[in-house]
Design an enzyme around this catalytic site. Structure first.
Site, PDB file in Angstrom:
ATOM      1  N   HIS A  29       0.663  -1.157   0.073  1.00 49.29           N
ATOM      2  CA  HIS A  29      -0.083   0.049   0.003  1.00 49.29           C
ATOM      3  C   HIS A  29       0.843   1.316  -0.135  1.00 49.29           C
ATOM      4  CE1 HIS A  29       0.848   0.900   4.375  1.00 49.29           C
ATOM      5  NE2 HIS A  29       0.825  -0.222   4.431  1.00 49.29           N
ATOM      6  N   ASP A  30       0.525   2.247  -0.730  1.00 51.27           N
ATOM      7  CA  ASP A  30       0.862   3.594  -0.769  1.00 51.27           C
ATOM      8  C   ASP A  30       2.398   3.571  -1.306  1.00 51.27           C
ATOM      9  OD1 ASP A  30      -1.310   4.865   0.507  1.00 51.27           O
ATOM     10  OD2 ASP A  30      -0.743   3.553   2.199  1.00 51.27           O
ATOM     11  N   GLY A  37       4.945  -1.332   2.871  1.00 50.20           N
ATOM     12  CA  GLY A  37       4.216  -0.058   2.852  1.00 50.20           C
ATOM     13  C   GLY A  37       5.037   1.169   2.444  1.00 50.20           C
TER      14      GLY A  37
END
Length: 256
Positions: free
Chosen positions: A120-121, A138
């Site tokens: 994520h991200d 992440g």
């Protein structure tokens, strides 16, 4: 006209461009946007929040815009953006963003080999080559034209500089500055990515300046001392400025 297998599922709210090939057993969820000339081989899953550009090829088992593996994620609406002309090989997983940044980004002209995970991200630039089974935690940032070999483990919040070569099996929790080779155990600076820079058209003069910058930087006990000497002894140019800006902005510190 799109070619969609009768054995594929495309949600009626999904938005598809033109001339896409959707193979059997693919699943395309709602709240997804797919551009033109993409190829989804059999068994590809495009989850909600995906925003995919043009000319990409997804191999069997790829799973794009998956739910983040982050316990802080509570279902907020986020996205996963994939650019153009990427090759996403078998069983690659790319998570969508969280409330932290809202989106995961993979740029254009990248090769993600089998079983790569982009959490994520994360933000990946353009022209990167990522080896088999490499995992990015992440909010990792990978700059343009980085080469990351197979089975590399990258800690969350790290940044990988452009034009680097990271040796297979490396694991690290600090930033990898641009233009270098990183490897060994623990992961450390192993010199300039000489062959890679020459292949990318860097002149001998530019390569020598980059080499001099790192010779100075790594000869000092304090990074600030190294930066001060680089500024006082080497002429300003985009490559030197990139190194200085990268090192100064590093939040986790750079590998030594």
């Amino acid at each position: 006209m799109n070619q969609i297998s009768q054995l594929a599922f495309v949600h009626p709210e999904a938005k598809l461009g033109d001339n896409n090939i959707i193979g059997p057993f693919c699943y395309i969820d709602k709240n997804t946007v797919i551009g033109d000339n993409n190829v989804l081989q059999n068994g590809v899953t495009i989850h909600t929040g995906a925003r995919i550009g043009n000319g990409n090829e997804f191999f069997p088992g790829a799973s794009i815009s998956t739910k983040p593996q982050d316990l802080k994620f509570v279902g907020e609406e986020t996205t996963c953006v994939v650019g153009d002309n990427n090759s996403i090989r078998e069983n690659v997983t790319i998570s969508r963003g969280t409330a932290s940044k809202g989106t995961t980004i993979v740029g254009s002209n990248n090769l993600l080999m089998e079983c790569v995970h982009v959490a994520h991200d994360c933000v990946m630039g353009n022209g990167c080559i990522i080896g088999n089974a490499t995992k990015f935690a992440g909010e990792v940032v990978i700059d343009d034209n980085a080469i990351v070999s197979s089975t590399v483990l990258c800690h969350q919040f790290c940044r990988i500089g452009g034009y680097v070569m990271i040796q297979g099996g490396s694991r690290f929790s600090q930033d990898i500055p641009p233009y270098i080779i990183a490897g060994k155990d623990p992961t450390k600076y192993c010199g300039i990515n000489l062959i890679g820079l020459r292949r990318r058209g860097f002149s001998n003069e530019k390569i020598q300046m980059i080499h001099d910058a790192y010779r100075i930087l790594y000869s000092k006990g304090l990074i600030s001392e190294g930066i001060a000497e680089i500024r006082s002894t080497l002429p300003s140019c985009p490559e030197i400025d990139y190194i200085i800006d990268f090192v100064q902005s590093s939040k986790r510190g750079i590998i030594r």
